[in-house]
Design a protein around this motif. Sequence first.
Motif, PDB file in Angstrom:
ATOM      1  N   ARG A 226       0.845  -1.186   0.000  1.00  0.00           N
ATOM      2  CA  ARG A 226       0.000   0.000   0.000  1.00  0.00           C
ATOM      3  C   ARG A 226       0.883   1.241   0.000  1.00  0.00           C
ATOM      4  O   ARG A 226       1.730   1.401   0.883  1.00  0.00           O
ATOM      5  N   THR A 227       0.707   2.088  -0.985  1.00  0.00           N
ATOM      6  CA  THR A 227       1.425   3.352  -1.064  1.00  0.00           C
ATOM      7  C   THR A 227       0.420   4.489  -0.995  1.00  0.00           C
ATOM      8  O   THR A 227      -0.575   4.478  -1.725  1.00  0.00           O
ATOM      9  N   SER A 228       0.679   5.451  -0.118  1.00  0.00           N
ATOM     10  CA  SER A 228      -0.220   6.605   0.020  1.00  0.00           C
ATOM     11  C   SER A 228       0.570   7.892  -0.154  1.00  0.00           C
ATOM     12  O   SER A 228       1.708   8.002   0.294  1.00  0.00           O
ATOM     13  N   LEU A 229      -0.068   8.854  -0.812  1.00  0.00           N
ATOM     14  CA  LEU A 229       0.474  10.200  -0.942  1.00  0.00           C
ATOM     15  C   LEU A 229      -0.175  11.053   0.143  1.00  0.00           C
ATOM     16  O   LEU A 229      -1.403  11.138   0.219  1.00  0.00           O
ATOM     17  N   LEU A 230       0.645  11.680   0.981  1.00  0.00           N
ATOM     18  CA  LEU A 230       0.166  12.280   2.221  1.00  0.00           C
ATOM     19  C   LEU A 230       0.161  13.803   2.174  1.00  0.00           C
ATOM     20  O   LEU A 230       1.058  14.434   1.614  1.00  0.00           O
ATOM     21  N   HIS A 231      -0.864  14.355   2.795  1.00  0.00           N
ATOM     22  CA  HIS A 231      -0.946  15.789   3.065  1.00  0.00           C
ATOM     23  C   HIS A 231      -1.313  15.915   4.542  1.00  0.00           C
ATOM     24  O   HIS A 231      -2.255  15.268   5.005  1.00  0.00           O
ATOM     25  N   VAL A 232      -0.583  16.733   5.284  1.00  0.00           N
ATOM     26  CA  VAL A 232      -0.788  16.833   6.727  1.00  0.00           C
ATOM     27  C   VAL A 232      -1.621  18.076   7.032  1.00  0.00           C
ATOM     28  O   VAL A 232      -1.345  19.168   6.522  1.00  0.00           O
ATOM     29  N   SER A 233      -2.625  17.899   7.874  1.00  0.00           N
ATOM     30  CA  SER A 233      -3.562  18.980   8.202  1.00  0.00           C
ATOM     31  C   SER A 233      -4.048  18.800   9.637  1.00  0.00           C
ATOM     32  O   SER A 233      -4.224  17.672  10.105  1.00  0.00           O
ATOM     33  N   GLU A 234      -4.293  19.901  10.317  1.00  0.00           N
ATOM     34  CA  GLU A 234      -4.882  19.822  11.659  1.00  0.00           C
ATOM     35  C   GLU A 234      -6.369  19.490  11.587  1.00  0.00           C
ATOM     36  O   GLU A 234      -6.945  19.024  12.572  1.00  0.00           O
ATOM     37  N   ASP A 235      -6.985  19.716  10.429  1.00  0.00           N
ATOM     38  CA  ASP A 235      -8.416  19.466  10.269  1.00  0.00           C
ATOM     39  C   ASP A 235      -8.651  18.821   8.897  1.00  0.00           C
ATOM     40  O   ASP A 235      -8.989  19.500   7.927  1.00  0.00           O
ATOM     41  N   PRO A 236      -8.462  17.490   8.797  1.00  0.00           N
ATOM     42  CA  PRO A 236      -8.613  16.844   7.490  1.00  0.00           C
ATOM     43  C   PRO A 236      -9.984  17.037   6.861  1.00  0.00           C
ATOM     44  O   PRO A 236     -10.077  17.153   5.633  1.00  0.00           O
ATOM     45  N   ASP A 237     -11.059  17.081   7.648  1.00  0.00           N
ATOM     46  CA  ASP A 237     -12.388  17.286   7.066  1.00  0.00           C
ATOM     47  C   ASP A 237     -12.443  18.614   6.317  1.00  0.00           C
ATOM     48  O   ASP A 237     -12.945  18.680   5.180  1.00  0.00           O
ATOM     49  N   ARG A 238     -11.948  19.650   6.954  1.00  0.00           N
ATOM     50  CA  ARG A 238     -11.937  20.962   6.302  1.00  0.00           C
ATOM     51  C   ARG A 238     -11.047  20.947   5.068  1.00  0.00           C
ATOM     52  O   ARG A 238     -11.414  21.491   4.006  1.00  0.00           O
ATOM     53  N   THR A 239      -9.875  20.337   5.178  1.00  0.00           N
ATOM     54  CA  THR A 239      -8.942  20.329   4.054  1.00  0.00           C
ATOM     55  C   THR A 239      -9.492  19.529   2.882  1.00  0.00           C
ATOM     56  O   THR A 239      -9.352  19.932   1.715  1.00  0.00           O
ATOM     57  N   TRP A 240     -10.145  18.396   3.151  1.00  0.00           N
ATOM     58  CA  TRP A 240     -10.793  17.649   2.065  1.00  0.00           C
ATOM     59  C   TRP A 240     -11.867  18.506   1.392  1.00  0.00           C
ATOM     60  O   TRP A 240     -11.993  18.523   0.163  1.00  0.00           O
ATOM     61  N   ALA A 241     -12.635  19.222   2.203  1.00  0.00           N
ATOM     62  CA  ALA A 241     -13.713  20.046   1.643  1.00  0.00           C
ATOM     63  C   ALA A 241     -13.161  21.182   0.787  1.00  0.00           C
ATOM     64  O   ALA A 241     -13.716  21.512  -0.270  1.00  0.00           O
ATOM     65  N   GLU A 242     -12.062  21.783   1.221  1.00  0.00           N
ATOM     66  CA  GLU A 242     -11.516  22.945   0.515  1.00  0.00           C
ATOM     67  C   GLU A 242     -10.604  22.556  -0.644  1.00  0.00           C
ATOM     68  O   GLU A 242     -10.601  23.224  -1.693  1.00  0.00           O
ATOM     69  N   TYR A 243      -9.834  21.489  -0.482  1.00  0.00           N
ATOM     70  CA  TYR A 243      -8.762  21.199  -1.432  1.00  0.00           C
ATOM     71  C   TYR A 243      -8.817  19.796  -2.030  1.00  0.00           C
ATOM     72  O   TYR A 243      -7.943  19.433  -2.820  1.00  0.00           O
ATOM     73  N   GLY A 244      -9.837  19.017  -1.666  1.00  0.00           N
ATOM     74  CA  GLY A 244      -9.928  17.666  -2.217  1.00  0.00           C
ATOM     75  C   GLY A 244      -9.995  17.639  -3.732  1.00  0.00           C
ATOM     76  O   GLY A 244      -9.543  16.680  -4.359  1.00  0.00           O
ATOM     77  N   GLY A 245     -10.542  18.696  -4.320  1.00  0.00           N
ATOM     78  CA  GLY A 245     -10.614  18.759  -5.774  1.00  0.00           C
ATOM     79  C   GLY A 245      -9.251  18.748  -6.439  1.00  0.00           C
ATOM     80  O   GLY A 245      -9.102  18.233  -7.557  1.00  0.00           O
ATOM     81  N   HIS A 246      -8.236  19.314  -5.780  1.00  0.00           N
ATOM     82  CA  HIS A 246      -6.883  19.290  -6.344  1.00  0.00           C
ATOM     83  C   HIS A 246      -6.348  17.869  -6.375  1.00  0.00           C
ATOM     84  O   HIS A 246      -5.754  17.435  -7.374  1.00  0.00           O
ATOM     85  N   LEU A 247      -6.558  17.129  -5.297  1.00  0.00           N
ATOM     86  CA  LEU A 247      -6.109  15.742  -5.263  1.00  0.00           C
ATOM     87  C   LEU A 247      -6.836  14.909  -6.312  1.00  0.00           C
ATOM     88  O   LEU A 247      -6.236  14.088  -7.010  1.00  0.00           O
ATOM     89  N   LEU A 248      -8.149  15.142  -6.435  1.00  0.00           N
ATOM     90  CA  LEU A 248      -8.932  14.403  -7.421  1.00  0.00           C
ATOM     91  C   LEU A 248      -8.478  14.728  -8.839  1.00  0.00           C
ATOM     92  O   LEU A 248      -8.415  13.837  -9.697  1.00  0.00           O
ATOM     93  N   TYR A 249      -8.172  15.979  -9.104  1.00  0.00           N
ATOM     94  CA  TYR A 249      -7.716  16.368 -10.435  1.00  0.00           C
ATOM     95  C   TYR A 249      -6.475  15.572 -10.821  1.00  0.00           C
ATOM     96  O   TYR A 249      -6.391  15.014 -11.930  1.00  0.00           O
ATOM     97  N   GLU A 250      -5.492  15.512  -9.916  1.00  0.00           N
ATOM     98  CA  GLU A 250      -4.283  14.771 -10.241  1.00  0.00           C
ATOM     99  C   GLU A 250      -4.576  13.283 -10.395  1.00  0.00           C
ATOM    100  O   GLU A 250      -4.090  12.633 -11.335  1.00  0.00           O
ATOM    101  N   ALA A 251      -5.375  12.722  -9.494  1.00  0.00           N
ATOM    102  CA  ALA A 251      -5.678  11.290  -9.553  1.00  0.00           C
ATOM    103  C   ALA A 251      -6.373  10.932 -10.857  1.00  0.00           C
ATOM    104  O   ALA A 251      -6.033   9.928 -11.512  1.00  0.00           O
ATOM    105  N   ARG A 252      -7.345  11.731 -11.261  1.00  0.00           N
ATOM    106  CA  ARG A 252      -8.102  11.432 -12.477  1.00  0.00           C
ATOM    107  C   ARG A 252      -7.222  11.612 -13.723  1.00  0.00           C
ATOM    108  O   ARG A 252      -7.318  10.845 -14.680  1.00  0.00           O
TER     109      ARG A 252
END
Length: 345
Positions: A226-252
């Motif tokens: 299992r390989t994971s690309l990591l982003h560190v945040s104090e509030d992952p829920d907020r970070t997914w909501a605000e920036y998850g689209g960037h991760l999805l763009y690269e993944a897609r």
Amino acid sequence: MSALPALPVTVVRFNLVDPAPTPATLSARYRAAVEMAAFADDRGLTMVQTEEHHATTNGWIPSPLTFAGAVFGATRRIGVTVSALITPLHDPLRLAEDIASLDLLSGGRLVTVAGIGYRPEEYAAHGKDWPDRGALQDEVLETLLSAWTGEPFTYRGRTVQVTPRPYTRPHPLLLIGGSSRAAARRAARLGLPLFPSAHLPALETYYHERRAAFGTEGWVMQPPERTSLLHVSEDPDRTWAEYGGHLLYEARTYASWQSAGIRSAVRSTARDVAALRAEGVYRIVTPDECLRIAQEAGAQGSLILHPLCGGMPVDEGWRSLHLFAERVLPRLKDRRPAGGAQPSG
């Protein structure tokens, strides 16, 4: 007194993707990446990882060796892995010179993974024929190994000599990347290590079988299951909501380039942010969660931070890196047990 066990390899990945690039935004992203590499070097991280792609509209880095040179000029200890360099697209003699120069500049800190690529449009953009990729790969790899001896050799019917010789002996670290038996055979024949593009134990076995048949030496850098690309945040829920689209763009984007037969440790099948989060290839984690991942990985594992993933705003990328350096790395070092075997090397 026994030495403390080694930490996981700590990697900062950069591909400089921007969904809507302009010269100004890409320039800022390049400069930020070099500054982040210097920060990582100062904090004791292990490696910068970059890669090569062409014929894109999003700035996906086309010149990783140039980027590596900038990183080496700004750092003292950290290595740079180009994973992968699409070696058939390069002039073999010039590539030998460029890698030798970077090896000298860095004092041996460059690691090159030679890949054959999987996008015909990249070959077309460089005037190379896709069906010839295997022969082109053979030529460039054989040329590199001959050139780095510093001795005259025959190249395309003429005698040539490439100087200067690299810093690293017998030559700069060069691995063959890929997921195919052809890649494993090529690595075994040339006596080069194999870097599978995913966790492929059967390919490792095949490589060693072929290596024994050829009578060559070599080893395998096998990715974990299992390989994971990591982003560190104090509030992952907020970070997914605000920036998850960037991760999805690269993944897609990355997934769209790969045919069904291509294997990759970081290939995603997610089609929306919720699926991407559940899948676990891209992970946004708290410092505590990152610490647990590091401890579970152990000395044989790695942590791959991806602070500018998919056009992530530079300020958010810096927040992630600072959290890792200030809230994860010191605690990871403090929690190492006092005993353990003396590391080799």
